[in-house]
Design a protein around this motif. Structure first.
Motif, PDB file in Angstrom:
ATOM      1  N   LEU A 143       1.039  -1.225  -0.019  1.00 39.79           N
ATOM      2  CA  LEU A 143       0.124  -0.271   0.412  1.00 39.79           C
ATOM      3  C   LEU A 143       0.881   1.464   0.021  1.00 39.79           C
ATOM      4  O   LEU A 143       1.884   0.996   1.150  1.00 39.79           O
ATOM      5  N   ARG A 145       0.227   5.126   0.598  1.00 41.04           N
ATOM      6  CA  ARG A 145      -0.213   6.176   1.100  1.00 41.04           C
ATOM      7  C   ARG A 145       0.714   7.590   1.702  1.00 41.04           C
ATOM      8  O   ARG A 145       2.137   6.967   2.588  1.00 41.04           O
ATOM      9  N   ASP A 146       0.228   8.122   1.071  1.00 35.12           N
ATOM     10  CA  ASP A 146       1.172  10.084   1.666  1.00 35.12           C
ATOM     11  C   ASP A 146       2.616   9.531   1.607  1.00 35.12           C
ATOM     12  O   ASP A 146       3.728   9.874   2.604  1.00 35.12           O
ATOM     13  N   LEU A 205     -10.252   2.072   2.546  1.00 39.51           N
ATOM     14  CA  LEU A 205      -9.028   2.590   1.324  1.00 39.51           C
ATOM     15  C   LEU A 205      -9.533   4.358   1.665  1.00 39.51           C
ATOM     16  O   LEU A 205     -10.101   4.678   1.930  1.00 39.51           O
ATOM     17  N   LYS A 206      -8.416   5.117   1.319  1.00 43.48           N
ATOM     18  CA  LYS A 206      -8.133   6.926   1.079  1.00 43.48           C
ATOM     19  C   LYS A 206      -8.228   7.603   0.228  1.00 43.48           C
ATOM     20  O   LYS A 206      -7.636   6.289  -0.631  1.00 43.48           O
ATOM     21  N   ASP A 209      -4.813   6.688  -2.059  1.00 42.11           N
ATOM     22  CA  ASP A 209      -4.297   5.103  -1.898  1.00 42.11           C
ATOM     23  C   ASP A 209      -3.391   4.381  -4.009  1.00 42.11           C
ATOM     24  O   ASP A 209      -4.732   4.777  -4.030  1.00 42.11           O
ATOM     25  N   LYS A 263      -4.993   2.954  -8.635  1.00 46.99           N
ATOM     26  CA  LYS A 263      -5.003   4.167  -7.963  1.00 46.99           C
ATOM     27  C   LYS A 263      -7.006   4.019  -6.985  1.00 46.99           C
ATOM     28  O   LYS A 263      -7.626   4.323  -8.102  1.00 46.99           O
TER      29      LYS A 263
END
Length: 587
Positions: A143, A145-146, A205-206, A209, A263
């Protein structure tokens, strides 16, 4: 419900006896006719249940490749059944997938005279905004993320078991002889026990991500620095997926070059967001280019990013999001064959630009018409007032009205009759003289003097404060009264007055005063007093003719005093004394 954009790349192995890999990409997978070239697909999806998977099989190349195709067919039937349900029972689905696919591999092995085949599988299930994973073998999922990378799966190998036991370090796992020996895989016979897959990943999920499934060539042979540098780049899935494969290929990896990047564009969708058709251009597949030179990479290069050997991410260490109910959507394939990155970027930019224009242009039109309407209404209701103001503006000149008292700055300031230095000077002002300023232009001020004289004075010659206000009185260093050096001699000739009808006689009064000091106001006052007294005496004697001649000669020097002579002709012969009071008449 999630809106996703996904890209997959599956390269054909360039060396024999390596794992054969295939992808399950939204019910699409690589067919036998497509093994001669790379397999590239990009798709957007808003389906309530989205499934992507990667199969990697150890064994003879041809059998392994055909087995992957059979597994994809079987998975397609299972996924088609789940798509009919609005809610997915993940636990039941996971058990069904593992059991059915394991039986499929075992039957394939039996059909091919017991040839040993072991298949690893990583399957992602995105249901709404929730991610679930089914993992068995040594393929990996991460994953992003950020700009941080989290491991989602754990390898089922003997070497990794040693790492968990503490027998070896994570750094030693990559070079361990049993690094590729699987402990859990599809193809276990009943006598070997059950297949135990990892299904513990359950997270929310955001937006933005990214999920990545990697083949064994990229995950186990590519350096972490090369791999992770590409994964955290802020670019599209097509470019990132292509760079990940190319970077591994340039490093010298020629097998296991498979990657799927998904994505998450949005986790909250409206019905209009669903995509039901595709108008993207399809590009034919082309063969894989032959490798050029191996990129020199130091073996002891240390990654600035962490590797994936840490404990897999779970719901306990990933931020949870609220679960939302979303309408159903669909999945649409964008292209097939060779990836055209430039065309995809142009399409995305054009789509974004169109959306922005569709929102901005109506807003601008509304604002423009609102402003125009406001000014029209303002003009209609204030037409008379505007005309009056316009007429007043025409009658005014550039002068600035300024009814103030100002003062001259210097002495002999000229007052001109016109606003020109060549005009006639009508008056002059001394320092501190006050005038009334009626108006002012850039250079001249129109003023009225105290006597009523009007004219123009330069602005630099005037100021609002009296320049003499702070001037002090002159300091008196000495008494200005002169000090006489000798007594004043007064010669008086007095004759008795005779009243006759004859011509009058002359009466002369001579006054002589000598001092060493210069002539002052006191001396002048004394002389005038003496003259006035003599004239008064002569008038009271009823003179018929009076001639007064005063001759004053004054010379100011530092050593001599002036002389003053007064001659008075009176009708009498009497001479009045010089010191006689002007109030006492002569006898």
């Amino acid at each position: 419900m999630s809106k996703t954009i996904s890209t997959c790349i599956c390269e054909t192995n360039l060396v024999p006896n390596h794992q054969q890999e295939n992808v399950f990409f939204h019910t699409l997978y690589r067919q036998q006719a497509e093994f001669a070239s790379e397999f590239i697909r990009t798709a957007r999806s808003t389906s309530p249940i989205q499934i992507c998977a990667l199969f990697s099989t150890q064994g003879p190349d041809n059998l392994a490749a055909f087995l992957n195709i059979e597994l994809n067919k079987e998975l397609s039937r299972l996924v088609a059944t789940t798509q009919k349900n609005s809610v997915l029972d993940f636990d039941s689905f996971a058990k069904q997938v593992i059991n059915v696919l394991n039986v499929k591999v075992c039957n394939f092995i039996v059909a091919n005279q017991g040839t040993q085949l072991k298949t690893s599988m990583t399957l992602l299930v995105i249901e709404g905004d929730t991610l679930r994973i089914i993992s068995v073998g040594n393929t990996r999922a991460v994953l992003i993320r950020d700009s941080r990378i989290f491991s989602l799966t754990e390898e089922h190998t003997v070497a990794h078991r040693y790492v968990k036991m503490g027998a070896i370090t994570p750094e030693q796992e990559a070079t361990h002889p049993e690094n590729m020996t699987l402990t859990q895989y599809l193809g276990k016979m009943p006598q070997d026990g059950d297949v135990v897959a990892d299904t513990n990943v359950h997270l929310k999920l955001k937006e933005n991500d990214e999920l990545c499934i990697m083949g064994v060539g990229i995950s186990k042979k590519a350096p972490a620095q090369i791999r992770n540098t590409v994964l955290v780049k802020p670019t599209t899935t097509e470019i990132k997926c292509k760079e990940l494969v190319n970077a591994s290929f340039n490093y010298g990896i020629k097998a296991g070059l498979t990657a799927i990047i998904i994505k998450i564009e949005s986790v909250f969708l409206l019905p209009g967001d669903a995509v039901f058709g595709s108008n993207e251009e399809k590009v034919a597949a082309t063969p894989v280019p032959t490798p050029t030179a191996k990129a020199p990479v130091s073996s002891d290069t240390k990654s600035t990013y962490s590797d994936f050997t840490s404990t897999p991410i779970t719901s306990k260490n990933v931020e949870q999001l609220d679960e939302d109910d979303e309408p159903e959507g669909d999945t649409t394939m964008f292209n097939s064959g060779k990836l055209n990155v430039d065309s995809v970027e142009k399409v995305e930019k054009s789509s974004k630009k169109t959306k922005i224009l569709n929102i901005v242009i109506p807003i601008i039109i509304i604002i423009v018409f609102a402003v125009i309407g406001y000014f029209i209404m303002f003009g209609v209701f204030n037409a008379a007032h505007l005309m009056d103001s316009f007429n007043e503006a025409i009658g005014q000149n550039d002068a600035i009205l300024d009814e103030r008292i100002v003062y001259a700055v210097n002495d002999n300031v000229p007052v001109y009759s016109e606003e020109s230095l060549d005009s006639t000077i009508v008056a002059t002002l001394n320092r501190g003289d006050a005038v009334t300023r009626k108006s002012m232009t850039d250079s001249f001020s129109y003023v009225i003097l105290s006597g009523g004289v009007e004219g123009y004075v330069l602005n630099v010659q005037l100021q609002e404060e009296d320049p003499t206000m702070n001037d002090g009185l002159p300091v008196m260093e000495a008494d200005p009264t002169p000090v006489p050096t000798e007594e004043t001699t007064v010669a008086q000739d007095t004759q008795p007055a005779v009243e006759t009808d004859a011509a009058p006689t002359d009466t002369t009064v001579a006054v002589t005063e000598t001092t060493t000091a210069p002539t002052t106001a006191a001396t002048t006052a004394a002389t005038e007093a003496t003259t006035e007294a003599t004239t008064t005496v002569a008038a009271e004697t009823e003179a018929t003719t009076t001639e007064v001649t005063t001759v004053a000669e004054t010379e100011a020097t530092t050593t001599e005093a002036p002389e003053t002579t007064v001659e008075t002709a009176a009708p009498t012969e009497t001479e009045a004394p010089a010191e006689a009071s002007p109030e006492t008449p002569a006898d």
